[in-house]
Design an enzyme around this catalytic site. Structure first.
Site, PDB file in Angstrom:
ATOM      1  N   ASP A  13       1.481   6.115  -2.609  1.00  0.00           N
ATOM      2  CA  ASP A  13       0.574   6.578  -1.539  1.00  0.00           C
ATOM      3  C   ASP A  13       0.824   8.036  -1.168  1.00  0.00           C
ATOM      4  O   ASP A  13       0.554   8.454  -0.045  1.00  0.00           O
ATOM      5  CB  ASP A  13       0.697   5.696  -0.290  1.00  0.00           C
ATOM      6  CG  ASP A  13       0.512   4.224  -0.602  1.00  0.00           C
ATOM      7  OD1 ASP A  13      -0.493   3.899  -1.247  1.00  0.00           O
ATOM      8  OD2 ASP A  13       1.380   3.421  -0.217  1.00  0.00           O
ATOM      9  N   HIS A  41      -6.202   5.131  -5.856  1.00  0.00           N
ATOM     10  CA  HIS A  41      -6.533   6.556  -5.773  1.00  0.00           C
ATOM     11  C   HIS A  41      -7.724   6.821  -4.865  1.00  0.00           C
ATOM     12  O   HIS A  41      -7.871   7.911  -4.340  1.00  0.00           O
ATOM     13  CB  HIS A  41      -6.820   7.109  -7.174  1.00  0.00           C
ATOM     14  CG  HIS A  41      -5.579   7.224  -8.002  1.00  0.00           C
ATOM     15  ND1 HIS A  41      -5.578   7.608  -9.312  1.00  0.00           N
ATOM     16  CD2 HIS A  41      -4.276   7.007  -7.695  1.00  0.00           C
ATOM     17  CE1 HIS A  41      -4.351   7.626  -9.780  1.00  0.00           C
ATOM     18  NE2 HIS A  41      -3.545   7.253  -8.814  1.00  0.00           N
ATOM     19  N   LYS A 135       4.478 -10.969 -20.002  1.00  0.00           N
ATOM     20  CA  LYS A 135       4.613 -10.005 -21.102  1.00  0.00           C
ATOM     21  C   LYS A 135       6.058  -9.965 -21.599  1.00  0.00           C
ATOM     22  O   LYS A 135       6.318 -10.045 -22.805  1.00  0.00           O
ATOM     23  CB  LYS A 135       4.171  -8.622 -20.626  1.00  0.00           C
ATOM     24  CG  LYS A 135       4.428  -7.484 -21.611  1.00  0.00           C
ATOM     25  CD  LYS A 135       3.980  -6.155 -21.001  1.00  0.00           C
ATOM     26  CE  LYS A 135       4.293  -4.991 -21.922  1.00  0.00           C
ATOM     27  NZ  LYS A 135       3.802  -3.696 -21.376  1.00  0.00           N
TER      28      LYS A 135
END
Length: 418
Positions: A13, A41, A135
């Site tokens: 941030d 963003h 993953k």
């Protein structure tokens, strides 16, 4: 450029999106290397690279990103509704990226529900951590496997069965609904998928200008952040290189984005957090609530111990100091320059790994006189109040890194270039 990397230097941030928006106007390729649709963003860009606002810029979601396909199409639709009709022709996804599923968000909720009090991580709840967990355990589904219907469905059902056994009723998820949605995505995705490493290799060899957008920030890095109060990917320089298969010899600039004070979202240590008037004032003036989640951010003073540690890992070549204007009305501004062991009196100038030990340390502050005048209209460094100049120069001297951009307001033009 030709290859420039923008990285968050604190807990996220910091305002990376503003500099990305500025630099992507000149970039030929803009890419995301890690994270998922937990970046924030702007009100639109959570997964997609912000280079999509430039009709001449190609964009890549790299191999290190976990891709939520629903979010991908929602963001494309939102951009088209804003009049950006070129976006579907300018975005690609690496075929090696892993898929972030609704299943992962359900796991995220179940895991947080099992934690108590200050043990909660405070995730975005979007399944980023569970995506990286599958993953790492070699059970994940990669983008190219979406097009193998039988393989995709078998792997998804196996994951769902395992999590149901693990979490029981806490795991609220409909595998058939997800399978049905991906039958539709399978028809829509092919034109967006590419060989990511080859795409980057060809771009760098041809000398094209690349802008790499970091997500989150160094202090949330899975290896170097305030573990376990971190995200689940490598958010620093190393993650950018491996997440996109960059040729490091082509990297010309690594920009660390640093807020003029400090914020963080969720749980975890924050030595300079101010729970009193100053923290509340920073929160309100700085409008410190998350773009992705809407959660209010914890606020406090700039911590240069954190910044030097961040520099140690990421080797920044310059700083983008953001939101300096938020400090306009403070009569006194504090900056952490070290920590101190309460028992021994030893001054600690490094950031420790042991969070229990970190919690026992006192903060050593240096105080600066505030400038107490608006700086939003200021366009040059020399026109800043002398107190603001002193603040910026101290950051440069303490870290050994030059400040190249200074954010002085919310608009894109509110930026001093040094």
């Amino acid at each position: 450029m030709p290859t420039t990397i923008i990285l968050g230097s604190q807990w996220g941030d910091e305002g990376k999106g503003k500099l990305s928006d500025i630099l992507c106007q000149k970039a030929q390729i803009c890419a995301r290397a890690a994270g998922g649709h937990n970046a924030g963003h702007s009100v639109v860009f959570h997964l997609l690279p912000s280079g999509l606002i430039n009709p001449n810029c190609e964009n890549l979601i790299g191999s290190g990103v976990v891709v939520n396909v629903e979010a991908f199409f929602k963001e494309l639709n939102a951009l088209e509704e804003k009049g950006l009709k070129h976006v579907r022709e300018k975005i690609l996804i690496s075929d090696r990226a892993h898929v972030n599923l609704t299943l992962h968000a359900a796991v995220d909720r179940a895991e947080e529900a099992q934690l108590e009090g200050n043990k909660k991580i405070g995730t975005t709840g979007r399944g980023i951590g569970p995506s990286y967990a599958t993953k790492a355990s070699r059970k994940g589904i990669r983008v190219h496997e979406i097009f193998k219907e039988a393989v995709f469905e078998k792997k998804l059902r196996t994951l769902a069965e395992g999590y149901k056994k693990q979490f029981g009723e806490l795991f609220e998820y409909d595998v058939e609904e997800e399978i049905a949605r991906f039958r539709e995505y399978r028809k829509l995705l092919p034109n967006f998928v590419c060989d990511g490493p080859n795409f980057i290799d060809q771009a760098q060899k041809s000398g094209r200008d690349l802008l790499i957008e970091g997500a989150n920030a160094l202090m949330l890095d899975i290896d170097y952040g305030t573990y376990p109060y971190v995200t689940s990917s490598n958010t620093g320089f190393g993650g950018a290189v491996t997440g996109l298969a960059l040729d490091y010899k082509q990297i010309k600039e690594v920009i660390g984005v640093v807020k003029a004070y400090t914020t963080r979202v969720g749980g975890g240590p924050f030595k300079t957090e101010d729970l009193g008037e100053a923290g509340t004032k920073l929160q309100e003036i700085g409008r410190e609530w998350g773009v992705s989640t809407g959660r209010r951010r914890r606020c406090g003073w700039l911590d240069l111990v954190v910044l030097k540690y961040s520099q140690l890992i990421n080797n920044y070549t310059s700083w983008n100091l953001t939101k300096l204007d938020i400090l306009d009305t403070f009569p006194t501004i504090k900056v952490a320059v070290a920590y101190k062991d309460k028992e021994t009196g030893e001054v600690i100038e490094h950031f420790p790994a042991d969070l229990d030990y970190l919690d026992t340390l006192e903060v050593v502050y240096k105080e600066f006189e505030g400038w107490q005048t608006p700086i939003t209209s200021v366009k040059t460094f020399d026109a800043l109040p002398v107190q603001a100049q002193a603040y910026v120069k101290f950051i440069e001297e303490f870290t050994g890194i030059p400040v190249k951009w200074i954010g002085t307001g919310p608009a894109r033009d509110d930026m001093i270039y040094l």
